[in-house]
Design a protein around this motif. Sequence first.
Motif, short mmCIF file in Angstrom:
data_model
loop_
_atom_site.label_atom_id
_atom_site.label_comp_id
_atom_site.label_asym_id
_atom_site.label_seq_id
_atom_site.Cartn_x
_atom_site.Cartn_y
_atom_site.Cartn_z
N PHE A 93 -6.96 -6.55 7.42
CA PHE A 93 -7.94 -6.13 6.40
C PHE A 93 -8.05 -4.62 6.44
O PHE A 93 -8.37 -4.03 7.49
CB PHE A 93 -9.30 -6.77 6.68
CG PHE A 93 -10.34 -6.39 5.65
CD1 PHE A 93 -10.40 -7.07 4.45
CD2 PHE A 93 -11.23 -5.36 5.89
CE1 PHE A 93 -11.35 -6.71 3.49
CE2 PHE A 93 -12.18 -5.00 4.94
CZ PHE A 93 -12.24 -5.68 3.74
N ASP A 94 -7.79 -3.98 5.30
CA ASP A 94 -7.78 -2.52 5.28
C ASP A 94 -8.18 -2.02 3.89
O ASP A 94 -7.42 -2.18 2.93
CB ASP A 94 -6.39 -2.00 5.63
CG ASP A 94 -6.38 -0.52 5.98
OD1 ASP A 94 -7.08 0.24 5.28
OD2 ASP A 94 -5.70 -0.13 6.95
N PRO A 95 -9.37 -1.42 3.74
CA PRO A 95 -9.81 -0.95 2.42
C PRO A 95 -9.11 0.31 1.93
O PRO A 95 -9.43 0.81 0.86
CB PRO A 95 -11.31 -0.69 2.64
CG PRO A 95 -11.43 -0.40 4.08
CD PRO A 95 -10.40 -1.25 4.77
N THR A 96 -8.15 0.83 2.71
CA THR A 96 -7.36 1.95 2.21
C THR A 96 -6.05 1.48 1.58
O THR A 96 -5.20 2.30 1.24
CB THR A 96 -7.03 2.95 3.35
OG1 THR A 96 -6.09 2.37 4.26
CG2 THR A 96 -8.28 3.37 4.09
N VAL A 97 -5.88 0.17 1.42
CA VAL A 97 -4.62 -0.38 0.90
C VAL A 97 -4.50 -0.20 -0.61
O VAL A 97 -3.45 -0.52 -1.20
CB VAL A 97 -4.51 -1.88 1.29
CG1 VAL A 97 -5.39 -2.74 0.37
CG2 VAL A 97 -3.07 -2.36 1.26
N GLY A 98 -5.52 0.35 -1.24
CA GLY A 98 -5.54 0.49 -2.70
C GLY A 98 -4.29 1.10 -3.32
O GLY A 98 -3.79 0.59 -4.34
N PRO A 99 -3.73 2.20 -2.78
CA PRO A 99 -2.51 2.75 -3.38
C PRO A 99 -1.35 1.76 -3.43
O PRO A 99 -0.55 1.78 -4.37
CB PRO A 99 -2.20 3.94 -2.46
CG PRO A 99 -3.51 4.36 -1.92
CD PRO A 99 -4.28 3.07 -1.72
N LEU A 100 -1.26 0.90 -2.43
CA LEU A 100 -0.21 -0.13 -2.45
C LEU A 100 -0.50 -1.19 -3.50
O LEU A 100 0.41 -1.69 -4.17
CB LEU A 100 -0.09 -0.78 -1.07
CG LEU A 100 0.60 0.06 0.01
CD1 LEU A 100 0.40 -0.57 1.38
CD2 LEU A 100 2.09 0.21 -0.29
N VAL A 101 -1.79 -1.55 -3.65
CA VAL A 101 -2.17 -2.52 -4.68
C VAL A 101 -1.79 -1.98 -6.07
O VAL A 101 -1.26 -2.71 -6.91
CB VAL A 101 -3.68 -2.82 -4.59
CG1 VAL A 101 -4.13 -3.71 -5.75
CG2 VAL A 101 -4.01 -3.49 -3.25
N GLU A 102 -2.06 -0.70 -6.28
CA GLU A 102 -1.68 -0.07 -7.56
C GLU A 102 -0.16 -0.07 -7.72
O GLU A 102 0.36 -0.37 -8.81
CB GLU A 102 -2.20 1.37 -7.61
CG GLU A 102 -3.70 1.50 -7.77
CD GLU A 102 -4.16 1.26 -9.19
OE1 GLU A 102 -3.33 0.97 -10.07
OE2 GLU A 102 -5.38 1.34 -9.42
N LEU A 103 0.54 0.26 -6.67
CA LEU A 103 2.00 0.35 -6.73
C LEU A 103 2.62 -0.96 -7.17
O LEU A 103 3.60 -0.98 -7.93
CB LEU A 103 2.56 0.77 -5.36
CG LEU A 103 4.07 0.98 -5.27
CD1 LEU A 103 4.48 2.21 -6.07
CD2 LEU A 103 4.50 1.11 -3.82
N TRP A 104 2.04 -2.07 -6.70
CA TRP A 104 2.58 -3.39 -7.03
C TRP A 104 2.00 -3.98 -8.31
O TRP A 104 2.28 -5.13 -8.65
CB TRP A 104 2.37 -4.34 -5.86
CG TRP A 104 3.32 -4.07 -4.72
CD1 TRP A 104 3.10 -3.31 -3.61
CD2 TRP A 104 4.68 -4.52 -4.62
NE1 TRP A 104 4.21 -3.27 -2.81
CE2 TRP A 104 5.20 -4.01 -3.40
CE3 TRP A 104 5.50 -5.32 -5.42
CZ2 TRP A 104 6.50 -4.27 -2.99
CZ3 TRP A 104 6.79 -5.57 -5.01
CH2 TRP A 104 7.28 -5.04 -3.81
N GLY A 105 1.19 -3.19 -9.04
CA GLY A 105 0.73 -3.62 -10.36
C GLY A 105 -0.50 -4.47 -10.39
O GLY A 105 -0.78 -5.13 -11.40
N PHE A 106 -1.32 -4.45 -9.31
CA PHE A 106 -2.54 -5.25 -9.29
C PHE A 106 -3.79 -4.39 -9.36
O PHE A 106 -4.90 -4.90 -9.17
CB PHE A 106 -2.59 -6.09 -8.01
CG PHE A 106 -1.54 -7.17 -7.96
CD1 PHE A 106 -1.66 -8.33 -8.71
CD2 PHE A 106 -0.41 -7.02 -7.16
CE1 PHE A 106 -0.70 -9.32 -8.66
CE2 PHE A 106 0.56 -8.01 -7.11
CZ PHE A 106 0.41 -9.16 -7.86
#
Length: 331
Positions: free
Chosen positions: A103-116
């Motif tokens: 669980f990591d709330p800094t994962v946002g850039p990866l979520v954006e990268l994958w289109g979510f």
Amino acid sequence: MKKIYFTPLIYAIFLFLASCSDYFYNFSGYTWGTTYNIRYRADNRLDDSITGAMQLIDSSLSMFNPFSTVARINAGSDMTADSMLAEVLDLSRLVHRASNGAFDPTVGPLVELWGFGTHGEQATPDSVAVAATLARVGLEKCHITGGRIEMDSDSMRLDFSAIAKGYGVDLVARVLQRNGCYDYMVEIGGEINARGLNPHGQPWRIQIDAPVADVDGLTAHDRLMVVELRDAAMATSGNYRNYRDMPDGKRIGHTISAATGYPVATSTLSVTVVAPECALADALATAAMAMPYPAARAMVDSLPDVEALFVIDSPQGMQTVTTDGFPAPAI
């Protein structure tokens, strides 16, 4: 908060009897890209106070409000953390440690990268893009000093989508408690905090949906089971409603690994967590989806007053596994 358009994974079954619900009020609507339903016993309506609590959450943690605290921090314009963001960050660290970083709330850039993320679907990223984005991720690189957020990189971003909705449920519950409410059920987007008894004088009955994908744009609500919930919170996480079909025909879910930078692929279809507070249940359910079942089960078993139901895809079909204290199916 992460904008979603699917209906809740779990929701309350409301049973109405006029003769025994004279002092119960129902307040429902739409917020944060999802629906809410709140049922509470009180002498007077508290809808304005509930709405105010929701607005506070939006002003602090919303990823879609450009003036929210987290949006200003991500933009680098104001690094001051308000009390709500600080509280959510502390709880995020607890779950981060319990899940060994899943669980990591800094994962946002990866979520954006994958289109979510907020920009919608994008092309499939290559390994170079994943590696470059992964370097911007890591909760251990984020700190609060003197009430201000400090990050190791200016390109890091905070995204509390996996915990903010549950925290919002808890904040509304606190408002009700401060106003003398001891019988209530707060549900926002399927995350629930239930206290006391329902209008029938019984524990609140909650339906948990089976992890069945939507069909032709219609949300499936196939019943997995109904459980009774009292003085506890519940949240469910799963990939079966929030996914992308890639150009190569492969389907990926929205849970992205903060360790590898790629979508997580496990046999777990959904996880429902029961905990004392909804923010904790929300974060743990997300963490469990980002981990292999044995590790997720070990995490849940290590925490006091936390129980879980896992829906596992197996060669024999869909199977459910629960921890010892998870509520039994209601008759």
